[in-house]
Design a protein around this motif. Structure first.
Motif, PDB file in Angstrom:
ATOM      1  N   HIS A  76     -38.092 -13.804 -23.425  1.00 59.65           N
ATOM      2  CA  HIS A  76     -37.493 -12.548 -23.740  1.00 59.65           C
ATOM      3  C   HIS A  76     -37.550 -11.909 -22.246  1.00 59.65           C
ATOM      4  N   GLY A  77     -36.559 -11.121 -21.917  1.00 58.55           N
ATOM      5  CA  GLY A  77     -36.600 -10.432 -20.499  1.00 58.55           C
ATOM      6  C   GLY A  77     -37.624  -9.357 -20.535  1.00 58.55           C
ATOM      7  N   MET A 118     -43.485  -5.475 -37.796  1.00 58.91           N
ATOM      8  CA  MET A 118     -42.828  -6.312 -38.922  1.00 58.91           C
ATOM      9  C   MET A 118     -43.510  -7.304 -39.705  1.00 58.91           C
ATOM     10  N   LEU A 119     -44.126  -8.082 -38.827  1.00 59.35           N
ATOM     11  CA  LEU A 119     -44.530  -9.501 -39.295  1.00 59.35           C
ATOM     12  C   LEU A 119     -46.168  -9.538 -39.574  1.00 59.35           C
ATOM     13  N   ASP A 120     -46.724 -10.239 -40.462  1.00 61.93           N
ATOM     14  CA  ASP A 120     -48.081 -10.779 -40.440  1.00 61.93           C
ATOM     15  C   ASP A 120     -47.751 -12.344 -40.395  1.00 61.93           C
ATOM     16  N   THR A 121     -48.438 -12.669 -39.627  1.00 67.29           N
ATOM     17  CA  THR A 121     -48.211 -14.246 -39.129  1.00 67.29           C
ATOM     18  C   THR A 121     -49.440 -15.087 -39.232  1.00 67.29           C
ATOM     19  N   PRO A 122     -49.516 -16.291 -39.750  1.00 64.05           N
ATOM     20  CA  PRO A 122     -50.476 -17.481 -39.896  1.00 64.05           C
ATOM     21  C   PRO A 122     -50.425 -18.124 -38.677  1.00 64.05           C
ATOM     22  N   VAL A 123     -49.522 -18.132 -37.790  1.00 63.49           N
ATOM     23  CA  VAL A 123     -49.375 -18.845 -36.668  1.00 63.49           C
ATOM     24  C   VAL A 123     -49.455 -17.688 -35.241  1.00 63.49           C
ATOM     25  N   PRO A 124     -49.742 -18.483 -34.219  1.00 72.32           N
ATOM     26  CA  PRO A 124     -49.233 -17.516 -32.994  1.00 72.32           C
ATOM     27  C   PRO A 124     -48.077 -17.210 -32.648  1.00 72.32           C
ATOM     28  N   ILE A 125     -47.742 -16.118 -32.458  1.00 77.86           N
ATOM     29  CA  ILE A 125     -46.395 -15.825 -31.662  1.00 77.86           C
ATOM     30  C   ILE A 125     -46.654 -15.144 -30.568  1.00 77.86           C
ATOM     31  N   VAL A 126     -45.979 -15.987 -29.409  1.00 77.37           N
ATOM     32  CA  VAL A 126     -46.111 -15.651 -28.077  1.00 77.37           C
ATOM     33  C   VAL A 126     -44.995 -15.169 -27.319  1.00 77.37           C
ATOM     34  N   PHE A 127     -45.012 -14.108 -26.900  1.00 77.04           N
ATOM     35  CA  PHE A 127     -43.829 -13.429 -26.091  1.00 77.04           C
ATOM     36  C   PHE A 127     -44.059 -13.861 -24.535  1.00 77.04           C
ATOM     37  N   THR A 128     -42.913 -14.282 -23.987  1.00 76.53           N
ATOM     38  CA  THR A 128     -43.149 -14.405 -22.532  1.00 76.53           C
ATOM     39  C   THR A 128     -41.828 -14.063 -21.803  1.00 76.53           C
TER      40      THR A 128
END
Length: 422
Positions: A161-162, A176-186
């Motif tokens: 992502h910019g 928005m999200l409940d997540t069972p795994v890592p979500i990584v913005f970079t």
């Protein structure tokens, strides 16, 4: 020859050697030199020898598909790479000299060959924009794409992502999200054609974070000006605090939730190599996947300043929600308070944050604050103004009493009390 090949190019009595890069210009070759800079070479004048090819295998996928993948290794975890554009997924347009968002997910893999062998990758393009052009509809598309990748078996997700609006997108998807795994913005503060580019380190550290045990939404960016470690920031507590430094992103009001040591991450021998956490986090086993993606778009973030004409806020009529980035403890000029009272009376939810970087609002100290509370303005504690906007957009569609929700912690955005930290 293909992007990713190491080549030697003779042109105009010069010889250059390096890695062939993708380019949007059919008339030029783009070569990454060993020193880190990119150079554009006129194809008509170039005599090219391929020194090394097929450095890694990329399956282009079905024609017209927005997905791609490299050859799978059953012993590796699967990381979904989702591209929205930005500097980390950009190249130099050698027609104009400008840096433009041109890359799709495969191009990012070619541009960062050090990612090979760390995971199995699925590439997906949600948008090809510079982040100042981000919109609520793209947030919704991105959230659905993340959910679909996790449902398809991704062990972690990296969103490229910019940097200009990454904090807004990270905050919105946190709600928005409940997540069972890592979500990584970079992202990347400096483009890949510069020796000081941070794209390789940020990408490697993000993939390692996506392989870790933290079922959290995080932002992974340089933690110092040097290439030594990346900070892992909670998606609702992070802010871009510098226009160009590589360590521009900071967690506000606390330390980062974790870090990735780059030297260890480069080894990549274990899942989550070099990743450590200093803050409590939700583990993979503690979460299930869910998406509540409806949002109200008629929400504005406004910043009162000395001398502002109350008529400047006439455009706020009919808005579903407003976040005010007030002064100090959460104040506005007294002439603006009747205007806010009218908006509340008409059904607009008005939340108060602060222009100060640290601390929390408290409208019970001064007369102005008490008048704001009497007008129906709700306090947002130490929620960051940008995060408060995304939270209100989400709360208006997903909570029974959005005004009350602004005073509760939903995704780590609001602390019970501000504490000093070092």
């Amino acid at each position: 020859m293909n992007p990713g090949d190491r080549v030697r190019v003779e042109h105009a009595d010069l010889i250059d050697e390096g890695v062939l890069m993708p380019t949007s210009d059919a008339d030029h070759l783009v070569l990454k030199l060993d020193g880190g800079y990119n150079v554009g070479i006129d194809r008509a004048e170039a005599d090219v020898d391929v020194l090394e090819s097929d450095v890694y295998d990329i399956d282009e996928g079905e024609e017209g598909s927005d997905r791609s993948e490299i050859e799978f290794d059953d012993d590796l975890p699967t990381v979904a790479l989702i591209s929205t554009g930005g500097t980390i997924a950009s190249t130099v347009d050698y027609r104009t000299g400008a840096v433009t968002a041109q890359f799709d997910a495969e191009d990012v893999l070619r541009a960062v060959p050090e990612l090979a062998g760390r995971a199995n990758y699925r590439g997906r393009v949600v948008a090809d924009i510079l982040s100042e052009n981000m919109t609520p509809s793209i947030w919704q598309e991105l959230a659905h794409a993340v959910k679909e990748e996790i449902e398809a078996g991704a062990d972690g997700v990296v969103v490229m992502h910019g940097t200009d609006t990454m904090q807004y997108s990270a905050a919105m998807l946190s709600f928005m999200l409940d997540t069972p795994v890592p979500i990584v913005f970079t992202g990347s503060q400096r483009s890949a054609d510069r020796p000081s580019s941070d794209n390789v380190m940020n990408a490697i550290c993000s993939v390692e974070a996506a392989k870790s045990d933290a079922a959290e939404l995080m932002v992974c960016m340089h933690g110092s000006p040097s290439d030594d470690w990346c900070a892992l920031h909670r998606g609702t507590r992070v802010r871009k605090n510098h226009t160009s430094r590589r360590d521009a992103f900071e967690t506000v009001g606390a330390a980062p939730m974790g870090r990735v040591d780059y030297e260890t991450a480069k080894d990549g021998s274990d899942d989550g190599s070099g990743v450590t956490f200093d803050d409590d986090y939700r583990a993979r086993s503690e979460a299930t996947l869910s998406l509540n993606g409806d949002i109200e778009t008629a929400v504005e973030l406004v910043k009162p300043t000395p001398g502002m004409d109350p008529a400047a806020w006439d455009y706020l009529d009919g808005k579903a929600g407003i976040i005010v980035e007030g002064t100090g403890l959460g104040h506005v000029h007294t002439d603006l308070i009747p205007r806010l009272a009218e908006l509340v009376e008409d059904g607009t939810v008005v939340g108060m944050t602060s222009q100060c970087i640290e601390g929390r609002v408290c409208d019970r100290v001064y007369d102005t604050g008490r008048d704001l509370l009497d007008a129906g303005v709700v306090e947002c504690g130490d929620t960051l103004p940008g995060t408060a906007k995304t939270k209100l957009m989400w709360a208006l569609e997903n909570t029974a009493k959005p005004g009350d929700a602004m005073g509760r912690d939903l995704a780590g955005e609001l602390t019970e009390e501000s504490q000093p930290w070092t």
